[in-house]
Design an enzyme around this catalytic site. Structure first.
Site, PDB file in Angstrom:
ATOM      1  CB  ALA A  66      10.167   7.075  -5.630  1.00  0.00           C
ATOM      2  N   GLY A 112       5.349   8.782  -4.901  1.00  0.00           N
ATOM      3  CA  GLY A 112       5.543   9.403  -6.197  1.00  0.00           C
ATOM      4  C   GLY A 112       4.461   9.051  -7.201  1.00  0.00           C
ATOM      5  CD  GLU A 115       5.079  13.283  -4.362  1.00  0.00           C
ATOM      6  OE1 GLU A 115       5.440  14.312  -3.777  1.00  0.00           O
ATOM      7  OE2 GLU A 115       5.821  12.293  -4.531  1.00  0.00           O
ATOM      8  CD  GLU A 135       5.877  10.303   0.040  1.00  0.00           C
ATOM      9  OE1 GLU A 135       5.891  10.333  -1.194  1.00  0.00           O
ATOM     10  OE2 GLU A 135       4.815  10.275   0.713  1.00  0.00           O
TER      11      GLU A 135
END
Length: 255
Positions: A66, A112, A115, A135
């Site tokens: 992200a 992300g 994911e 993360e």
């Protein structure tokens, strides 16, 4: 519709969405999430599209994560809103699409990015791919479904190791643990992904749509009953009639 951060290429029954932010290793920002979501809506309503491939531009990165700059100063309320909106706008949408979405992981798939790949129904990766959820090195946990989808793919023990250690997993190891389906040289990745997509595209779209929904419920109490219900429903539809007729007549079905 025109897009700034993605490329949309429709090829016969297969469409390719390419995340195109090479200057940031295709990192996900809010606009990119919205654009991918809009492209998925466009393709879901396009009867000529049977299968969707999701990949990144270049040979270094699928999605490197992200865009941290966008949320670095968020508090709890805005962070929860970010995660919830992202999951509803894109990640859950992919998982529940009526058409298969295949991730062609062409390099880094971190945070992300991993994911996003895990939300897809099938994952192919290039030999240079590196996958991980970093993360916890930021004092965070995955917020776009990582803690939920990873254990279902690789088991809790391995998922915990990946999440807690934040280490990157090479492509071959990712295949060994079931995180990706196949690994290919980078120059073959998209060709091999298209080959699979073309095979899928010639099967019954209605049956595949029902299969996606049933598989998504496979770890719930509704799974078996949903399979039975959809199995029965398909018997009254044209795809089943064509498929059975083609089998009995020893020809290829025309769905």
């Amino acid at each position: 519709m025109s897009y700034e951060n993605i490329l949309l290429n429709k090829e016969d029954k297969v469409s390719i969405i390419t995340i195109n932010r090479p200057e940031s290793l295709n990192a996900l920002n809010a606009q990119t999430i919205r654009e991918i979501s809009s492209a998925l809506d466009e393709l879901n309503s396009d009867a000529s599209c049977r299968v969707i491939i999701l990949t990144g531009s270049g040979e270094k990165s699928f999605v490197a994560g992200a865009d941290i700059k966008e949320f670095s100063d968020f508090g709890q309320e805005k962070a929860e809103e970010l995660a919830r909106n992202g999951q509803n706008t894109l990640f859950n949408k992919i998982e529940n699409m009526t058409k298969p979405v295949i991730a062609a992981v062409n390099g880094f798939a971190l945070g992300g990015g991993l994911e996003l790949a895990m939300a897809c129904h099938i994952r192919y990766a290039s030999e240079n791919a590196k996958l991980g959820l970093p993360e916890v090195t930021l004092g965070l946990i995955p917020g776009y479904g990582g803690t939920q989808r990873l254990p279902k793919l690789v088991g809790k023990g391995i998922a915990n190791e990946i999440i807690f250690s934040a280490k990157m997993i090479p492509a071959q190891r990712a295949k060994e643990i079931g995180l990706v389906n196949e690994v290919y040289p980078i120059e073959e990745l998209l060709t091999k992904t298209r080959e699979l997509a073309n095979v899928i595209a010639h099967n019954s779209p209605m049956a595949i749509s029902k299969a996606i929904q049933a598989v998504n419920l496979s770890d719930t109490e509704k799974g078996f009953e949903t399979e039975i219900k959809y199995f029965g429903e398909l018997f009254d539809l044209d795809d089943k009639k064509e498929g059975v007729s083609a089998f009995l007549e020893k020809r290829k079905p025309n769905f």
